[in-house]
Design a protein around this motif. Structure first.
Motif, PDB file in Angstrom:
ATOM      1  N   ALA A 178     -22.276  -9.586  -8.745  1.00 29.73           N
ATOM      2  CA  ALA A 178     -23.171  -9.161  -7.678  1.00 29.73           C
ATOM      3  C   ALA A 178     -23.747 -10.356  -6.932  1.00 29.73           C
ATOM      4  CB  ALA A 178     -24.303  -8.297  -8.234  1.00 29.73           C
ATOM      5  N   ALA A 179     -24.119 -11.419  -7.655  1.00 25.89           N
ATOM      6  CA  ALA A 179     -24.683 -12.609  -7.011  1.00 25.89           C
ATOM      7  C   ALA A 179     -23.655 -13.262  -6.098  1.00 25.89           C
ATOM      8  CB  ALA A 179     -25.169 -13.598  -8.067  1.00 25.89           C
ATOM      9  N   PHE A 180     -22.407 -13.363  -6.572  1.00 25.86           N
ATOM     10  CA  PHE A 180     -21.345 -13.955  -5.764  1.00 25.86           C
ATOM     11  C   PHE A 180     -21.065 -13.076  -4.537  1.00 25.86           C
ATOM     12  CE2 PHE A 180     -16.874 -14.315  -4.571  1.00 25.86           C
ATOM     13  CZ  PHE A 180     -16.705 -15.684  -4.446  1.00 25.86           C
ATOM     14  N   ALA A 181     -20.952 -11.765  -4.752  1.00 27.66           N
ATOM     15  CA  ALA A 181     -20.626 -10.850  -3.659  1.00 27.66           C
ATOM     16  C   ALA A 181     -21.740 -10.817  -2.616  1.00 27.66           C
ATOM     17  CB  ALA A 181     -20.370  -9.455  -4.207  1.00 27.66           C
ATOM     18  N   ASP A 182     -22.969 -10.902  -3.067  1.00 29.81           N
ATOM     19  CA  ASP A 182     -24.126 -10.899  -2.175  1.00 29.81           C
ATOM     20  C   ASP A 182     -24.137 -12.154  -1.308  1.00 29.81           C
ATOM     21  OD1 ASP A 182     -26.664 -11.343  -1.092  1.00 29.81           O
ATOM     22  OD2 ASP A 182     -27.764 -10.925  -2.930  1.00 29.81           O
ATOM     23  N   GLN A 183     -24.184 -13.315  -1.937  1.00 23.66           N
ATOM     24  CA  GLN A 183     -24.415 -14.550  -1.199  1.00 23.66           C
ATOM     25  C   GLN A 183     -23.160 -15.137  -0.572  1.00 23.66           C
ATOM     26  OE1 GLN A 183     -27.169 -17.274  -3.166  1.00 23.66           O
ATOM     27  NE2 GLN A 183     -27.808 -15.616  -4.530  1.00 23.66           N
ATOM     28  N   LYS A 184     -22.014 -14.959  -1.206  1.00 23.84           N
ATOM     29  CA  LYS A 184     -20.778 -15.549  -0.683  1.00 23.84           C
ATOM     30  C   LYS A 184     -19.983 -14.586   0.204  1.00 23.84           C
ATOM     31  CE  LYS A 184     -20.786 -19.604  -2.888  1.00 23.84           C
ATOM     32  NZ  LYS A 184     -20.679 -20.917  -2.208  1.00 23.84           N
TER      33      LYS A 184
END
Length: 774
Positions: free
Chosen positions: A173-179
């Motif tokens: 989720a963190a990768f998909a959100d910010q990247k």
């Protein structure tokens, strides 16, 4: 958990390849694998072919063609060992359980410990996918359901279960959100998850009711559109866009997976008409057409639609329903209208909203996630529970009871209340236990809509407002239709400059509309031209020039934060800012030639300036002017923030934010970082090549004209642009100030504004949204 630094995608079909492309857009290396074609000399042909095709696809899966170099192509026979270097492995193969599980066993043999494996499935439950797999594999496995096309659709549904290790979902989720710029919605492991569970029900209900009530597709789409905050494609236009051949598969899968007690079964039936359309090649826009088609017989181009009763095509006729006209954007008025449009809208949307309440607790953690899923997955302007609040909870309950539709318990619990309310400036939602819970934003997310609930604007009028966003920064917001720029916007910009100078530290220019700004208000310009009030037009040009110049030389940092369209005057405000923090999906350009004008709010001088100051670009008076002419004369629009850097609409060091919800936070941070020691830029002087360059530019246009790539009036507009960019009646021995350049822009603009060819272009653009090639 580890950070995601390298990703693999297995399956180079349309969806898998597009996921790989968007991951590459984030700057992350991607391994793309597929089968080895039988007898193929090139064993990587499938994956390589997919990348080659995407480089030619429009709308483009890549934000910049250089992103394609981050994809390494391979195949599942020779390159499985390379998965051992990947942190996230995405399976996007055919929806067959045996094929998927066979692939998972091969992945598990080579993947590194702790790497995440996910499936892009939209139909097979997670529990079924991991059945029989080792516990270690099951612990690292989730579903990551992207929506098509992955670059443009902001929703990512994440599904885990009790077997999933702690931190796996959070890492993805963190990768998909910010990247990747995704809004991640965590779904329960139920058929269809959230968006498709409700979206497929809605489409099925709309199609069945339209057929049973003898509506035309145009009538149905007009009803299930603007009044409910749904895109103008409505339902039948949406099915054409998605593909008719996909819908029967999705609908039958849903019917097979849902228990017989589910309300979906009451509206589900196979359609002979849809089957016939598919058999005849009418699979939607990707085929010969669908419910709508373009008839090109006899060299024509006539839009036609299918009769839902007979299956015959006829010329498409605009729907004219009193209920739609009376309702405007008010869904309650439409649902209470007595004509066939009102009855149809009520039959479809009352059922759909009741179904949203029926499935919410089963499918999601809260109603906010259901609303986000429909807004981001199906482009609804308001989610189903927001829509219920617009209609009124009690009003909807009354409609359901009148129509003999069961009222779901969640809706009954909301009786006399609303699903959302504001308390102490904070938005709250109704939780499943009947209490109200505050909506909290993740770290790094700052929304203007939240600021507005807590405070009054500093100043403003009907076109623009100024808001305090904290820490000494303020936000200038446009809020006209399409955020078009007019005299009222200019007035607020000037007032904002005075206010920030006295009381604040920095200015961010940002809004939460679909587009940053589509440019100057052409309707006002056309009206003024038609009644020949030329001084008013010239005054607006001069006002824009002086206002934008004041922004550039203000004694504090100005950061523009565009998203969506930033065209014409919207582009020029970006060009005059100290720095830019752009959303990745920013489409920016000086498009004035398309409506028969030249950029006149400083766009010409700023493009010359940027290319002249670029250390990697050749020097000399001709080079920068020629590059600016090349870009502006054909109304170049960069189709992403990354492309915008190639044309220098954005500078090399301007920032790019992938997640739209993080844009204001990032822009504010950038502006405040510039405060200490800030000095406004020095005014530039110009030495331009003069007559020789003007002739060269006109010759270039003439060559395009002879090839049929430029029209008669293109030559007229390009001639005026050439005068501006060459420096007018001067040469390299004359030093021009910025004001001299602005005068050249203004003079050429006014000459064109008086020309009937320009007025025809503006009128056509306003009426059709398309440029006139006169």
């Amino acid at each position: 958990m580890a950070e995601i630094k390298q990703v693999a995608v297995i399956g180079a079909g349309v969806m898998g390849a597009s996921i790989a492309a968007h991951i590459a857009n984030s700057g992350t290396p991607v391994l793309l694998l597929d089968i080895v074609p039988e007898g193929a000399k090139n064993r990587n042909a499938v994956a390589e072919g997919a990348v080659a095709k995407m480089l030619k696809t429009d709308p483009a899966p890549f934000m910049n063609k250089r992103a394609a170099t981050l994809i390494t192509c391979g195949n599942i026979e020779d390159d499985m060992a390379k998965l051992g270097k990947c942190d996230w492995i995405i399976e996007a193969v055919i929806e067959r359980l045996d094929i998927k599980q066979n692939l998972y066993r091969k992945i598990d043999e080579v993947r590194k410990a702790g790497s995440v494996v996910s499936s892009n499935t939209s139909t097979i439950p997670l529990a079924t996918l991991i059945e029989g797999m080792p516990d270690a594999f099951a612990g690292d496995f989730i579903i990551t359901h992207f929506f098509n096309p992955p670059r443009y659709m902001r929703l990512l549904e994440l599904v885990s279960n009790g077997a999933t290790n702690d931190g796996v979902v959070d890492m993805v989720a963190a990768f998909a959100d910010q990247k990747l710029g995704k809004t991640c919605v965590v779904c329960h492991d139920k058929p269809g998850f959230i968006a498709n569970r409700l979206g497929v029900y809605w489409i099925q209900a709309a199609m069945v009711e339209a057929m049973d009530r003898n509506l035309t597709v145009e009538e149905a789409d007009s009803v299930i559109g603007r009044p409910f905050g749904i895109p103008k494609t409505g339902v039948f236009g949406l099915m054409d866009l998605v593909g008719l051949d996909l819908m029967p598969h999705v609908q039958s899968s849903m019917a097979g997976a849902l228990p017989k007690s589910d309300p979906f079964h009451a509206i589900y039936r196979e359609s002979d008409l849809v089957s016939k359309l598919i058999a005849d090649g009418y699979t939607g826009r990707k085929g010969k057409g669908g419910f709508y088609r373009l008839n090109r017989e006899n060299g024509g181009k006539v839009k036609e639609s299918v009769n839902l009763q007979t299956g015959e095509f006829a010329k498409s006729e605009k729907a004219r329903l009193e209920s739609v006209k009376a309702a405007g954007k008010d869904p309650r008025i439409l649902m209470q209208s007595p004509d066939k449009g009102g009855k149809y809208g009520r039959a479809v949307m009352a059922k759909t909203l009741a179904y949203a309440a029926f499935i919410a607790q089963e499918a999601a953690n809260n109603i906010v996630d259901v609303d986000d899923a429909l807004k981001l997955g199906y482009n609804w302007k308001t989610g189903p529970f927001e829509l219920i609040d617009e209609i009124g909870v009690d009003a909807l309950i009354a409609m359901l009871k009148e129509d003999g539709i069961a009222v779901p318990p969640l809706l009954e619990r909301a009786a006399g209340k609303s699903f959302y309310k504001v308390e102490d400036g904070t938005l709250h939602y109704l939780a499943f236990d009947g209490t109200y819970q505050a909506i909290t934003r993740p770290d790094g997310v700052l929304l203007l809509e939240d600021i507005k609930r807590k405070s009054d604007r500093i100043l403003g009028n009907r076109s623009a407002s100024l808001w305090d966003i904290g820490d000494g920064a303020v936000c200038l917001e446009f809020h006209t239709k399409m955020n078009a720029l007019d005299g009222d916007v200019m007035a607020i910009i000037k007032s904002a400059i005075r206010t920030v100078k006295k009381q604040y530290k920095a200015l961010v220019i940002y809004n939460e509309g679909s587009n940053f700004s589509a440019g100057a208000n052409l309707g006002l310009a056309l009206f003024a031209a038609n009644i020949a009030v030329w001084p008013e037009i010239e005054n607006l040009v001069e006002t824009g020039q002086s206002t934008y110049k004041a922004l550039t030389y203000a004694p504090f940092p100005v950061v523009a934060a565009p998203s969506g369209l930033a065209l014409g005057g919207g582009c020029e405000i970006v060009l005059h800012s100290d720095a830019v923090q752009a959303h990745g999906e920013t489409y920016i350009g000086l498009v004035e030639p398309g409506v028969g004008l030249v950029p006149a709010w400083g766009g010409c001088k700023e493009m010359i300036r940027r290319w002249a100051e670029n250390p990697k670009f050749p020097k000399g008076p001709m080079a920068a002017s020629a590059k600016a002419f090349e870009i502006i004369s054909v109304a170049t629009v960069a189709k992403s923030a990354y492309e915008a850097k190639e044309s220098l609409f954005l500078r090399p060091d301007d920032g790019i934010t992938m997640n739209r919800n993080r844009l204001l936070f990032d822009a504010k941070k950038r502006a405040l970082a510039m405060v200490e020691g800030y000095e406004p830029p020095e005014e530039m002087t110009y030495r331009l090549p003069g007559e020789s360059a003007r002739v060269a530019f006109e010759m270039a246009v003439d060559s395009f004209y002879r090839l049929g790539k430029a029209t008669d009036y293109d030559r007229v507009v390009a001639g005026e642009l050439a005068k501006v960019l060459s420096g007018g009646d001067t040469d390299i021995t004359t030093e021009l100030s910025e004001d001299d350049m602005l005068e050249l822009e203004r003079d050429s603009f006014m000459r064109l504004a008086r020309n009937p060819g320009t007025l025809a272009r503006i009128e056509t653009m306003l009426l059709t949204g398309k440029p006139l090639r006169n």
